[in-house]
Design a protein around this motif. Structure first.
Motif, mmCIF file in Angstrom:
data_model
loop_
_atom_site.group_PDB
_atom_site.id
_atom_site.type_symbol
_atom_site.label_atom_id
_atom_site.label_comp_id
_atom_site.label_asym_id
_atom_site.label_seq_id
_atom_site.Cartn_x
_atom_site.Cartn_y
_atom_site.Cartn_z
ATOM 1 N N ILE A 70 1.136 -1.698 0.240
ATOM 2 C CA ILE A 70 -0.031 0.133 -0.476
ATOM 3 C C ILE A 70 0.896 1.023 -0.371
ATOM 4 C CG2 ILE A 70 -1.870 -1.184 1.281
ATOM 5 C CD1 ILE A 70 -1.456 0.147 3.951
ATOM 6 N N GLY A 71 1.799 1.028 -0.157
ATOM 7 C CA GLY A 71 3.329 2.221 -0.394
ATOM 8 C C GLY A 71 3.247 3.195 1.085
ATOM 9 N N CYS A 72 3.074 2.457 2.320
ATOM 10 C CA CYS A 72 3.212 3.767 4.104
ATOM 11 C C CYS A 72 4.185 3.624 3.862
ATOM 12 C CB CYS A 72 2.197 2.633 4.920
ATOM 13 S SG CYS A 72 3.394 0.890 4.859
ATOM 14 N N GLY A 73 4.883 2.619 4.058
ATOM 15 C CA GLY A 73 6.422 2.993 4.118
ATOM 16 C C GLY A 73 7.116 2.788 5.622
ATOM 17 N N PHE A 74 6.034 1.776 6.504
ATOM 18 C CA PHE A 74 6.631 1.302 7.599
ATOM 19 C C PHE A 74 7.611 0.351 7.128
ATOM 20 C CE2 PHE A 74 1.691 2.161 8.917
ATOM 21 C CZ PHE A 74 2.416 3.834 9.654
ATOM 22 N N CYS A 75 7.652 -0.796 6.560
ATOM 23 C CA CYS A 75 8.927 -1.022 6.381
ATOM 24 C C CYS A 75 10.230 -0.435 6.585
ATOM 25 C CB CYS A 75 9.153 -2.289 5.437
ATOM 26 S SG CYS A 75 8.127 -1.935 3.891
ATOM 27 N N GLU A 76 10.046 0.411 5.273
ATOM 28 C CA GLU A 76 11.624 1.302 4.971
ATOM 29 C C GLU A 76 12.032 2.076 6.194
ATOM 30 O OE1 GLU A 76 12.790 4.333 1.898
ATOM 31 O OE2 GLU A 76 11.044 4.102 2.031
ATOM 32 N N ARG A 77 10.636 2.169 6.962
ATOM 33 C CA ARG A 77 11.799 3.292 8.215
ATOM 34 C C ARG A 77 11.950 1.743 9.380
ATOM 35 N NH1 ARG A 77 7.619 6.301 5.899
ATOM 36 N NH2 ARG A 77 5.717 5.504 8.207
ATOM 37 N N THR A 78 11.469 1.210 9.404
ATOM 38 C CA THR A 78 12.080 0.036 10.589
ATOM 39 C C THR A 78 13.390 -0.739 9.696
ATOM 40 O OG1 THR A 78 9.716 -0.697 10.837
ATOM 41 C CG2 THR A 78 11.052 -1.760 11.728
ATOM 42 N N CYS A 79 13.304 -0.885 8.737
ATOM 43 C CA CYS A 79 14.849 -1.675 8.267
ATOM 44 C C CYS A 79 16.023 -1.229 9.019
ATOM 45 C CB CYS A 79 14.316 -1.842 6.806
ATOM 46 S SG CYS A 79 16.175 -2.757 6.076
ATOM 47 N N ILE A 80 16.736 -2.226 9.908
ATOM 48 C CA ILE A 80 17.414 -2.136 10.458
ATOM 49 C C ILE A 80 18.929 -1.962 9.791
ATOM 50 C CG2 ILE A 80 16.938 -3.477 12.785
ATOM 51 C CD1 ILE A 80 18.443 -5.320 12.209
ATOM 52 N N VAL A 81 18.711 -2.220 8.767
ATOM 53 C CA VAL A 81 20.344 -1.935 7.346
ATOM 54 C C VAL A 81 19.551 -0.946 6.364
ATOM 55 C CG1 VAL A 81 21.350 -4.396 8.090
ATOM 56 C CG2 VAL A 81 19.323 -4.356 6.328
ATOM 57 N N GLY A 82 18.445 -0.257 6.085
ATOM 58 C CA GLY A 82 18.478 0.106 4.760
ATOM 59 C C GLY A 82 18.794 -0.503 3.855
ATOM 60 N N CYS A 83 17.289 -1.488 3.420
ATOM 61 C CA CYS A 83 17.851 -2.114 2.337
ATOM 62 C C CYS A 83 16.183 -2.178 2.131
ATOM 63 C CB CYS A 83 18.152 -4.233 2.772
ATOM 64 S SG CYS A 83 16.893 -4.718 3.155
ATOM 65 N N ILE A 84 15.390 -1.314 2.021
ATOM 66 C CA ILE A 84 14.139 -1.148 1.743
ATOM 67 C C ILE A 84 14.483 0.233 0.839
ATOM 68 C CG2 ILE A 84 11.656 -0.857 1.457
ATOM 69 C CD1 ILE A 84 12.295 -2.464 3.891
ATOM 70 N N SER A 85 13.759 0.483 -0.412
ATOM 71 C CA SER A 85 13.589 1.122 -0.823
ATOM 72 C C SER A 85 12.294 2.172 -1.792
ATOM 73 C CB SER A 85 15.108 1.895 -2.146
ATOM 74 O OG SER A 85 15.418 0.934 -2.645
ATOM 75 N N GLN A 86 11.662 2.551 -2.170
ATOM 76 C CA GLN A 86 10.558 3.460 -2.752
ATOM 77 C C GLN A 86 10.664 3.733 -4.528
ATOM 78 O OE1 GLN A 86 8.549 6.924 -1.647
ATOM 79 N NE2 GLN A 86 7.977 7.199 -3.674
ATOM 80 N N ILE A 87 9.490 2.746 -4.671
ATOM 81 C CA ILE A 87 10.102 2.121 -5.966
ATOM 82 C C ILE A 87 8.322 2.911 -7.301
ATOM 83 C CG2 ILE A 87 11.435 0.706 -6.359
ATOM 84 C CD1 ILE A 87 9.040 -1.292 -6.646
ATOM 85 N N LYS A 88 8.276 2.775 -7.902
ATOM 86 C CA LYS A 88 6.972 3.005 -8.287
ATOM 87 C C LYS A 88 5.796 3.286 -7.625
ATOM 88 C CE LYS A 88 5.817 -0.478 -10.666
ATOM 89 N NZ LYS A 88 5.807 -1.991 -10.884
ATOM 90 N N ASP A 89 4.945 4.052 -7.800
ATOM 91 C CA ASP A 89 3.909 4.600 -7.169
ATOM 92 C C ASP A 89 3.768 4.555 -5.048
ATOM 93 O OD1 ASP A 89 2.136 4.781 -9.168
ATOM 94 O OD2 ASP A 89 2.240 2.712 -10.097
ATOM 95 N N LYS A 90 4.706 4.935 -4.995
ATOM 96 C CA LYS A 90 5.360 5.033 -3.317
ATOM 97 C C LYS A 90 5.043 3.147 -2.780
ATOM 98 C CE LYS A 90 2.654 9.007 -1.949
ATOM 99 N NZ LYS A 90 1.970 9.619 -1.505
ATOM 100 N N LYS A 91 5.321 2.625 -3.825
ATOM 101 C CA LYS A 91 5.901 1.072 -2.752
ATOM 102 C C LYS A 91 6.951 1.595 -3.119
ATOM 103 C CE LYS A 91 1.580 -0.653 -5.578
ATOM 104 N NZ LYS A 91 0.592 -1.336 -4.810
#
Length: 56
Positions: free
Chosen positions: A11-32
């Motif tokens: 849903i593109g909320c970004g909770f996973c990205e903010r929670t990731c301890i190693v910073g391996c999550i990034s935003q792609i198209k449509d805020k996914k």
């Protein structure tokens, strides 16, 4: 095995990205979000933070 995001359920909320301890999550198209499997340490924090449960 590194976590993966099921893009059609994200849903593109970004909770996973903010929670990731190693910073391996990034935003792609449509805020996914996308998980870099080479950097993921498989801690599970993103999976627990995801409200749509799209991380496996």
């Amino acid at each position: 095995m590194a976590k993966q995001i099921i893009e059609e359920n994200c849903i593109g909320c970004g909770f996973c990205e903010r929670t990731c301890i190693v910073g391996c999550i990034s935003q792609i198209k449509d805020k996914k979000r996308f998980i870099d499997s080479n950097a993921c340490v498989d801690c599970g924090a993103c999976q627990l933070a995801c409200p749509s449960k799209c991380i496996v």
